[in-house]
Design a protein around this motif. Structure first.
Motif, mmCIF file in Angstrom:
data_model
loop_
_atom_site.group_PDB
_atom_site.id
_atom_site.type_symbol
_atom_site.label_atom_id
_atom_site.label_comp_id
_atom_site.label_asym_id
_atom_site.label_seq_id
_atom_site.Cartn_x
_atom_site.Cartn_y
_atom_site.Cartn_z
ATOM 1 N N THR A 1 0.830 -1.208 0.000
ATOM 2 C CA THR A 1 0.000 0.000 0.000
ATOM 3 C C THR A 1 0.864 1.257 0.000
ATOM 4 O OG1 THR A 1 -1.827 -1.125 1.103
ATOM 5 C CG2 THR A 1 -1.766 1.259 1.305
ATOM 6 N N GLN B 1 -8.016 0.286 -0.847
ATOM 7 C CA GLN B 1 -8.206 -0.961 -0.103
ATOM 8 C C GLN B 1 -9.526 -0.893 0.657
ATOM 9 O OE1 GLN B 1 -4.725 -1.947 2.176
ATOM 10 N NE2 GLN B 1 -5.397 -4.029 2.527
ATOM 11 N N ASP C 1 -5.640 -1.237 -5.025
ATOM 12 C CA ASP C 1 -5.123 -1.810 -3.778
ATOM 13 C C ASP C 1 -6.047 -2.917 -3.283
ATOM 14 O OD1 ASP C 1 -3.861 -2.359 -1.458
ATOM 15 O OD2 ASP C 1 -3.786 -0.296 -0.727
ATOM 16 N N GLU C 2 -5.691 -4.154 -3.535
ATOM 17 C CA GLU C 2 -6.508 -5.326 -3.163
ATOM 18 C C GLU C 2 -7.980 -5.096 -3.483
ATOM 19 O OE1 GLU C 2 -5.589 -7.291 0.411
ATOM 20 O OE2 GLU C 2 -3.540 -6.549 0.524
HETATM 21 MG MG LIG Z 1 -2.251 -2.784 2.158
#
Ligand SMILES: [Mg+2]
Ligand SMILES: Nc1ncnc2c1ncn2[C@@H]1O[C@H](COP(=O)(O)OP(=O)(O)O)[C@@H](O)[C@H]1O
Lengths: 266, 288
Positions: free
Chosen positions: A48, A84, A160-161
């Motif tokens: 991140t 995220q 991010d994910e």
């Molecule tokens: Mg992360």
């Protein structure tokens, strides 16, 4: 146009009790224009932080980042971010969230609405346009965040994910959508995941990261996504013996580097 | 009805489906904060207090000079509507007080909200505005009343300024705190969608601060009513606060209590309006 070049990037955060944490140390990474780079690693290895540096949210301790040849000094609409945690605006409806970038750019309302509905259909949320975002489930909110980033049409997509909160079926569908969007638009993508299969399936290059200090321990050019785009048969690609062998190998490596990190902590 | 709901209804077997009329809305079974309405309890409390008041006066637990009977107070209210109390009828007193409180409140909203937002987003504004606000905020309005009178004279301006000052500080501080309640990810999201500083203010910071601003407006308006009597101490002939002060000089507790009840009723009505506005404007408060 949308190439990303990272040179000697280090990020150290001061800790409240004194001392430092080296979230990233000496990262060199080049993503060619139209490349799909996936950062893979256990949590805490600086994925991140790396994305935040490219997005312009964090001023690094040292090193520099070029996007399309220009040094990154602030966030900008050339780099779209899927967070995220979704970071939606609860005072706007679903479609207004999706069309927020175009609103800022001055697009007319009717056109924004049409664009939002198109992107919502793409992420499987047709019919949700007028709902308040807080009435959606976590996975649905995450997909609104993806539609929002796509609607702004950036050169570089930073994710991010993005699929971590989705169920397995939706995740696979979203992976396939993303590959199609990527192939059709020629965008450069930087994508974070802790899923080995996801990384291998999507990427043109996988970079495996390891914690304390956060660094790249392996670079792996792959082309399973291209194969999917030719055949449109994701299961066939993912059950291919070559794919499975590589998946197990990389999984072992991620496990080992996470253990290294835990050892360094102990 | 959304497409999703329609589809769900179509696919459900007929026998098992509840008819739309006997469908109850589902609600989170929160232990804290308890989401159930407290209105019934509040009404019961009010009735109990009124009964206690009635009993205390009816059976002379307290003499009429110290506490007039509810019936007497009600009579004063009805009489006041028709005949003047001092220089004006009750309607005249109330109208002028309303004008003072509301004009001061509107002025405070127009200035304190921008000031608070500026303090939240700008170091310079924070440095400039923090000392004066923090200096006067804890002072009781009665302490600076003489200065306000010397500076603004004895007519409407001084009264409105005094109430304005009471409203200003809580509103400005609420707007400032509201800015800080913006999630950093929301700001980052807007910036990477291309927001300029002005767009960030208009489309992200202001709406995110709105719940706190509305709370500040409730508190500010409450402070405004609190300061009304002090403001009307200065050379006023008309006004609810003045009416109460004047009545107290003649030990007319019946008029004093009636005035207090009227002021409280107005303050409560406006608070209800503000709460209604809150529900309409920020239905997402506390949900994301
Ligand atoms: Mg992360
Ligand atoms: N703002 C911060 N202050 C201090 N430490 C941080 C901060 N952000 C991240 N870190 C630390 O940096 C490391 C990498 O974090 P992060 O990039 O979020 O990892 P990942 O996304 O791979 O899980 C972690 O050890 C985390 O605790």
């Amino acid at each position: 146009m949308g190439a990303v070049s990272i040179q000697g990037l280090s990020v150290s955060f001061p800790l409240p009790g004194g001392g430092w944490i080296d979230a990233l140390s000496g990262i060199d990474l080049a993503i060619p224009e139209g490349g799909f780079c996936v950062a893979l690693g256990a949590s805490g290895c600086g994925k991140t932080t790396l994305l935040n540096c490219i997005a312009g949210f964090i001023a690094p301790s040292s090193g520099r980042i070029l996007v399309a040849g220009r040094e990154v000094s602030a966030p900008g609409a050339d780099r779209g971010v899927v967070f995220q945690k979704h970071a939606l605006l609860p005072w706007l409806s679903v479609w207004e969230n999706v069309a927020f970038g175009p609103l800022l750019a001055g697009m007319k309302r009717a056109e924004r609405r049409r664009l939002a509905e198109e992107k919502l259909a793409l992420v499987g949320l047709a019919g949700f346009a007028d709902r308040p975002v807080w009435t959606l489930s976590g996975g649905q909110q995450q997909r609104v965040g993806i539609a929002r980033a796509l609607a702004a049409d950036p050169q570089v997509l930073l994710m991010d994910e993005p699929f971590a909160a989705l169920d397995a079926l939706t995740r696979e569908a979203m992976q396939e959508h993303l590959l199609e969007v990527w192939a059709a638009s020629g965008k450069t993508v930087f994508f974070i995941t802790h899923g080995v299969e996801e990384a291998l399936f999507l990427a043109t290059e996988v970079v495996v990261m390891s914690p304390r200090p956060g660094r790249i321990v392996r670079r792996l050019p792959v082309s399973f996504g291209r194969r999917y785009l030719e055949t449109r048969n994701a299961r066939a690609v993912k059950s291919d013996p070559a794919f499975i062998a590589l998946r197990e190998e990389v999984l072992a490596e991620v496990r080992a580097s996470a253990r290294d990190g835990a050892g360094a902590l102990a | 009805m959304s497409g999703e709901e329609a589809a769900a209804r179509r696919s459900r077997p007929r026998a098992a489906s509840a008819s739309p009329t006997d469908r109850r809305p589902a609600a989170a079974r929160n232990v804290f904060p308890d989401p159930r309405s407290a209105v019934a309890i509040s009404i019961a409390t009010t009735i109990a207090l009124l009964l206690l008041w009635w009993a205390a006066t009816e059976w002379r637990w307290i003499g009429p000079l110290f506490l007039p009977a509810p019936g007497v107070v009600f009579d004063r209210l009805v009489e006041g509507l028709a005949r003047p109390i001092g220089d004006a009828t009750l309607v005249g007193h109330a109208a002028l007080s309303l004008f003072r409180v509301l004009s001061a409140f509107v002025l405070a909203c127009l200035t304190a909200v921008p000031a608070g937002i500026a303090m939240g987003v700008s170091r310079v504004a924070r440095g400039l505005l923090d000392p004066p606000i923090e200096f006067y905020r804890p002072l009781p309005p009665l302490a600076y009343l003489p200065l306000v009178v010397i500076w603004f004279g004895i007519d409407e301006a001084a009264k409105i300024v005094l109430i304005y000052l009471a409203c200003f500080a809580p509103l400005a501080l609420a707007a400032r705190a509201g800015v800080r309640s913006v999630a950093p990810e929301q700001v980052n999201a807007a910036l990477s969608l291309g927001a300029t500083r002005a767009q960030l203010l208009r489309h992200v910071i202001l709406p995110a601060a709105l719940p706190e601003i509305l709370t500040g407006m409730r508190i500010g308006l409450g402070f405004g009513w609190t300061t009304l009597v002090a403001a009307e101490m200065v050379a006023a002939n008309v006004g609810l606060g003045q009416m109460v002060l004047n009545a107290s000089n003649f030990l007319r507790t019946d008029l004093v209590v009636m005035g207090i009840v009227v002021i409280a009723a107005f303050a409560y009505a406006f608070d209800l309006l503000m709460r209604l506005a809150e529900r309409r404007l920020v239905p997402w408060k506390g949900r994301m």
